[in-house]
Design a protein around this motif. Structure first.
Motif, PDB file in Angstrom:
ATOM      1  N   LEU A 272       1.204  -1.491  -0.089  1.00  0.00           N
ATOM      2  CA  LEU A 272       0.193  -0.412  -0.434  1.00  0.00           C
ATOM      3  C   LEU A 272       0.792   1.458   0.393  1.00  0.00           C
ATOM      4  O   LEU A 272       0.294   2.173  -0.836  1.00  0.00           O
ATOM      5  CB  LEU A 272      -1.191   0.166   1.627  1.00  0.00           C
ATOM      6  CG  LEU A 272      -1.555  -0.588   1.021  1.00  0.00           C
ATOM      7  CD1 LEU A 272      -2.317  -1.348   2.784  1.00  0.00           C
ATOM      8  CD2 LEU A 272      -3.059  -0.513   0.446  1.00  0.00           C
ATOM      9  N   SER A 273       1.556   1.222   0.477  1.00  0.00           N
ATOM     10  CA  SER A 273       2.888   2.467   0.580  1.00  0.00           C
ATOM     11  C   SER A 273       3.456   2.890  -0.447  1.00  0.00           C
ATOM     12  O   SER A 273       3.546   3.820  -0.968  1.00  0.00           O
ATOM     13  CB  SER A 273       3.575   2.187   1.944  1.00  0.00           C
ATOM     14  OG  SER A 273       4.557   3.143   2.093  1.00  0.00           O
TER      15      SER A 273
ATOM     16  N   PRO B 119       2.292   7.939   0.965  1.00  0.00           N
ATOM     17  CA  PRO B 119       1.818   8.691   2.185  1.00  0.00           C
ATOM     18  C   PRO B 119       3.060   8.888   2.699  1.00  0.00           C
ATOM     19  O   PRO B 119       4.173   8.703   2.651  1.00  0.00           O
ATOM     20  CB  PRO B 119       1.013   7.319   2.689  1.00  0.00           C
ATOM     21  CG  PRO B 119       2.005   6.374   2.554  1.00  0.00           C
ATOM     22  CD  PRO B 119       2.480   5.651   0.940  1.00  0.00           C
ATOM     23  N   ARG B 120       2.812  10.143   3.182  1.00  0.00           N
ATOM     24  CA  ARG B 120       3.781  11.439   3.639  1.00  0.00           C
ATOM     25  C   ARG B 120       4.217   9.943   5.139  1.00  0.00           C
ATOM     26  O   ARG B 120       5.832  10.239   5.459  1.00  0.00           O
ATOM     27  CB  ARG B 120       3.556  12.368   4.841  1.00  0.00           C
ATOM     28  CG  ARG B 120       3.537  13.054   3.544  1.00  0.00           C
ATOM     29  CD  ARG B 120       2.471  14.705   4.248  1.00  0.00           C
ATOM     30  NE  ARG B 120       1.015  14.997   4.271  1.00  0.00           N
ATOM     31  CZ  ARG B 120       0.415  14.660   2.808  1.00  0.00           C
ATOM     32  NH1 ARG B 120       1.662  15.485   1.739  1.00  0.00           N
ATOM     33  NH2 ARG B 120      -0.706  15.176   2.741  1.00  0.00           N
TER      34      ARG B 120
ATOM     35  N   ALA C  40      -5.580   3.139   4.252  1.00  0.00           N
ATOM     36  CA  ALA C  40      -4.288   4.216   2.964  1.00  0.00           C
ATOM     37  C   ALA C  40      -4.832   5.085   2.493  1.00  0.00           C
ATOM     38  O   ALA C  40      -6.308   5.492   2.236  1.00  0.00           O
ATOM     39  CB  ALA C  40      -4.456   2.921   2.288  1.00  0.00           C
ATOM     40  N   GLY C  41      -3.878   6.318   2.265  1.00  0.00           N
ATOM     41  CA  GLY C  41      -4.383   7.281   1.556  1.00  0.00           C
ATOM     42  C   GLY C  41      -2.596   8.565   1.690  1.00  0.00           C
ATOM     43  O   GLY C  41      -2.318   7.813   1.411  1.00  0.00           O
ATOM     44  N   GLU C  42      -3.032   9.161   1.353  1.00  0.00           N
ATOM     45  CA  GLU C  42      -2.126  10.277   0.878  1.00  0.00           C
ATOM     46  C   GLU C  42      -1.243  11.229   2.219  1.00  0.00           C
ATOM     47  O   GLU C  42      -0.109  10.871   2.175  1.00  0.00           O
ATOM     48  CB  GLU C  42      -2.223  11.075   0.067  1.00  0.00           C
ATOM     49  CG  GLU C  42      -2.221  10.887  -1.723  1.00  0.00           C
ATOM     50  CD  GLU C  42      -3.045  11.448  -2.576  1.00  0.00           C
ATOM     51  OE1 GLU C  42      -3.323  12.082  -2.231  1.00  0.00           O
ATOM     52  OE2 GLU C  42      -3.525  10.777  -2.935  1.00  0.00           O
ATOM     53  N   ASP C  43      -2.156  11.040   3.004  1.00  0.00           N
ATOM     54  CA  ASP C  43      -1.196  11.385   4.416  1.00  0.00           C
ATOM     55  C   ASP C  43      -0.482   9.957   5.234  1.00  0.00           C
ATOM     56  O   ASP C  43       0.529  10.266   5.668  1.00  0.00           O
ATOM     57  CB  ASP C  43      -2.219  11.070   5.487  1.00  0.00           C
ATOM     58  CG  ASP C  43      -2.964  13.102   5.024  1.00  0.00           C
ATOM     59  OD1 ASP C  43      -2.084  13.669   5.077  1.00  0.00           O
ATOM     60  OD2 ASP C  43      -3.505  13.339   5.903  1.00  0.00           O
TER      61      ASP C  43
END
Ligand code: GDP
Ligand code: MG
Length: 352
Positions: free
Chosen positions: A46-47, A52-53, A270-273
């Protein structure tokens, strides 16, 4: 955070295993504490997908408890150690499976017996004291009595409380006593490099039988060599791992076994953060699982949008999953599964 105590006779490899698990340096004295990030290829995947940050693995805290003095001679040291072990959620019995100068020939089943007996005796003391008190106090909750009696019976027979077949409700009644043998426990046989590679070690059959009968999952590690390999880089590291026939590093095997023994799973967000794994008990209802992330999400829970990791891995994106109808909308009671990727939809109540 889940907390797991390493317990064993001195010289069995607790500190070495602790360093392997947590990458922390051992405390010179007393109990060392360190956190292991639970390796998870799904989080890695996922990373890579989200960049993500922040990437956060599930975590288990390990305690490097002082060794039990062999022969049970030093009671003060033993009691200090046992009182620290009481605070753990789970125990890992670390047993020496390699020869060592100055110590008796390795016999992990014998050491397990000695270790378990220490815990049994300590628990029996607690249970008997409690029984006396409940009998003496007219106002005490007598519902505890039959549960305590069953514990005493098991302990007097040299058996752990976790193996006494108590119902969940009865086990709950005992929680406040922090019984050592009531905790979920696993056995780790710590081996020499050669023994580990061959899957054969002194006393293996006896240890397997004992673990089966007593109800301990059994794992093997080669803590010292695994720790050395862990400190190597790149290609060297890979070559050594293969030579040891180690498809999976010790940390991963151990953390997974601890999860299984405790009935835990990870769900993922999971997300951009942030890409993150969250630990919950098997079959935790979706709304309660949301509370792990934030109480507002639990309170304002509307629905859980759920994808399975295997579907995502195959299809490559959540958008494709949505098109194919593989994103499910689940309600508050949906039992969360290992590897679920969840997006919680929730209302934030005004004024809160
Ligand atoms: N041969 C061998 N020695 C080990 C292994 N793990 C630890 N040791 C050695 O055994 C000794 C005791 O280990 P330590 O981790 O301090 O044990 P503790 O007393 O249980 O904390 C140290 O000299 C370690 O290097 C192993 O897997 N194989
Ligand atoms: Mg030590």
């Amino acid at each position: 955070m889940l907390n797991c105590g390493l317990i064993g006779l001195s010289g069995g490899g607790k500190t070495t295993l602790f360093e392997l698990l947590t990458k922390a340096r051992a405390a010179g004295y007393g109990t060392g504490r360190g956190v292991a990030a639970v390796p998870d290829a799904r989080v890695d995947f996922l990373s890579r997908m989200y960049h993500p940050r922040k990437t956060t693995y599930a975590q288990i805290e390990f305690l490097d408890l002082p060794g039990l003095p062999p022969g049970g001679g030093d009671r003060t040291a033993a009691n200090r150690l046992l009182s620290e072990a009481r605070k753990s959620d789970a125990l890992l019995h670390v047993l020496r499976g390699f020869p060592r100068e100055g110590l008796p020939d390795p016999d992990p089943a014998r050491d397990l017996e000695e270790l378990e007996m220490e815990l049994v005796v300590a628990d029996l003391e607690v249970v008997e004291r409690r029984l006396e008190r409940v009998h003496a106090d007219r106002k005490a909750d007598k519902a505890e009595l039959p549960v305590l009696e069953r514990c005493r019976e098991a302990l007097e027979g040299g058996r752990a409380v976790f193996a006494a077949g108590l119902s969940e409700e009865d086990a709950g009644r005992l929680r406040g006593y922090e019984l050592l043998t009531g905790k979920p426990a696993l056995v780790v046989a710590n081996l020499d490099e050669a023994a580990f590679r061959e899957g054969e070690f002194p006393g293996r059959a006896a240890l397997e039988t004992a673990c089966r009968e007593k109800g301990y999952p059994l794992l093997t590690v080669a803590a010292r060599i695994e720790l050395e390999i862990d400190q190597l880089e790149g290609a060297d590291r890979q070559a050594f791992l293969e030579d040891l026939k180690l498809t999976e590093p010790g940390v991963q095997r151990l953390c997974r076994a601890v999860y299984r023994r405790l009935g835990l799973i990870s769900f993922l967000t999971a997300g951009e953060d942030e890409v993150r794994a969250w630990t919950v008990a098997e079959d935790t209802p979706a709304r309660q699982a949301a509370g792990k992330i934030h109480s507002d999400i639990e309170r304002g829970f509307i629905r859980a949008e759920v994808a399975s990791f295997t579907d995502l891995e195959r299809e490559g994106s959540l958008a494709v999953l949505r098109d194919k109808g593989l994103l499910r909308l689940e309600g508050r009671d949906y039992p969360v599964k290992d590897g679920d990727i969840i997006n919680f939809r929730f209302n934030v109540a005004k004024g809160s």
